[in-house]
Design a protein around this motif. Structure first.
Motif, PDB file in Angstrom:
ATOM      1  N   ALA A 147       0.594-145.309  59.806  1.00 42.80           N
ATOM      2  CA  ALA A 147      -0.490-144.829  60.670  1.00 42.80           C
ATOM      3  C   ALA A 147      -1.002-145.936  61.586  1.00 42.80           C
ATOM      4  O   ALA A 147      -1.446-145.666  62.698  1.00 42.80           O
ATOM      5  N   VAL A 148      -0.930-147.178  61.131  1.00 44.19           N
ATOM      6  CA  VAL A 148      -1.335-148.306  61.972  1.00 44.19           C
ATOM      7  C   VAL A 148      -0.507-148.326  63.252  1.00 44.19           C
ATOM      8  O   VAL A 148      -1.010-148.624  64.335  1.00 44.19           O
ATOM      9  N   ASP A 150       0.513-145.929  64.909  1.00 48.13           N
ATOM     10  CA  ASP A 150       0.113-144.852  65.810  1.00 48.13           C
ATOM     11  C   ASP A 150      -1.232-145.096  66.482  1.00 48.13           C
ATOM     12  O   ASP A 150      -1.801-144.193  67.081  1.00 48.13           O
ATOM     13  N   THR A 151      -1.746-146.307  66.388  1.00 46.78           N
ATOM     14  CA  THR A 151      -3.066-146.601  66.955  1.00 46.78           C
ATOM     15  C   THR A 151      -3.031-146.902  68.443  1.00 46.78           C
ATOM     16  O   THR A 151      -4.072-147.051  69.061  1.00 46.78           O
ATOM     17  N   ASP A 152      -1.868-147.005  69.033  1.00 53.75           N
ATOM     18  CA  ASP A 152      -1.723-147.284  70.469  1.00 53.75           C
ATOM     19  C   ASP A 152      -2.396-148.579  70.902  1.00 53.75           C
ATOM     20  O   ASP A 152      -2.952-148.664  71.995  1.00 53.75           O
ATOM     21  N   LEU A 153      -2.331-149.602  70.069  1.00 53.97           N
ATOM     22  CA  LEU A 153      -2.910-150.891  70.445  1.00 53.97           C
ATOM     23  C   LEU A 153      -2.055-151.660  71.449  1.00 53.97           C
ATOM     24  O   LEU A 153      -2.531-152.577  72.074  1.00 53.97           O
TER      25      LEU A 153
END
Length: 158
Positions: A147-148, A150-153
């Protein structure tokens, strides 16, 4: 600098140890990677090398950029990690026939044999971790870590 200011700085910096997601994840990653590295050592591979070969065995021939995306690593770091694997004949890196600027990576037969020897060692490391940490907890950890991504960072944005 006054004593109170120095004390306040130390307190603020100490508090970050328990709050910094980057530090916590890197610390756990180093710890866990050392465990896998120790178990994989007889194969001659380290955890990152094992992952590269495994992803190549699944993906087939792919670009360095494509492989970097698959394993969430910047291209420069990946290229550095590919050099010893290429030197040892475990993979090849060649210019793309379609675009000479792109470099294509492919696992070799020697690389597949090395990977095949390493898989049982990896499984042992995996089983040991799950026995110590918990099978369900390990699955939840992997899910949270995915999920990390998928954070779009955009950590490697130019």
């Amino acid at each position: 600098m006054t004593r109170e200011t120095e004390a306040a700085r130390r307190q603020r910096l100490r508090a970050m140890d328990g709050q910094c997601n980057g530090f916590a994840s890197r610390r756990a990653a180093r710890y866990l990677s050392a465990h896998y590295d120790r178990i994989l050592a007889p194969s001659g591979l380290r955890t990152t090398q094992f992952t590269i070969l495994r992803k190549l065995a699944l993906a087939g021939r792919t670009s360095i950029s494509g492989l970097a995306e698959l394993i969430a690593m910047d291209r420069t770091t990946l290229a550095t990690n590919l050099k010893p694997l290429e030197r040892d004949g475990l993979l090849t890196v060649q210019p793309s026939a379609q675009d000479r600027r792109a470099r294509m990576v492919e696992i070799t037969k020697t690389g597949l044999k090395t990977l095949d020897r390493a898989v049982p060692l990896w499984q042992s490391a995996q089983d040991q971790f799950e026995a110590a940490y918990g099978v369900e907890e390990a699955a939840a950890l992997r899910s949270a870590l995915r999920a990390v991504l998928d954070t779009d960072l955009a950590p490697w944005a130019e």
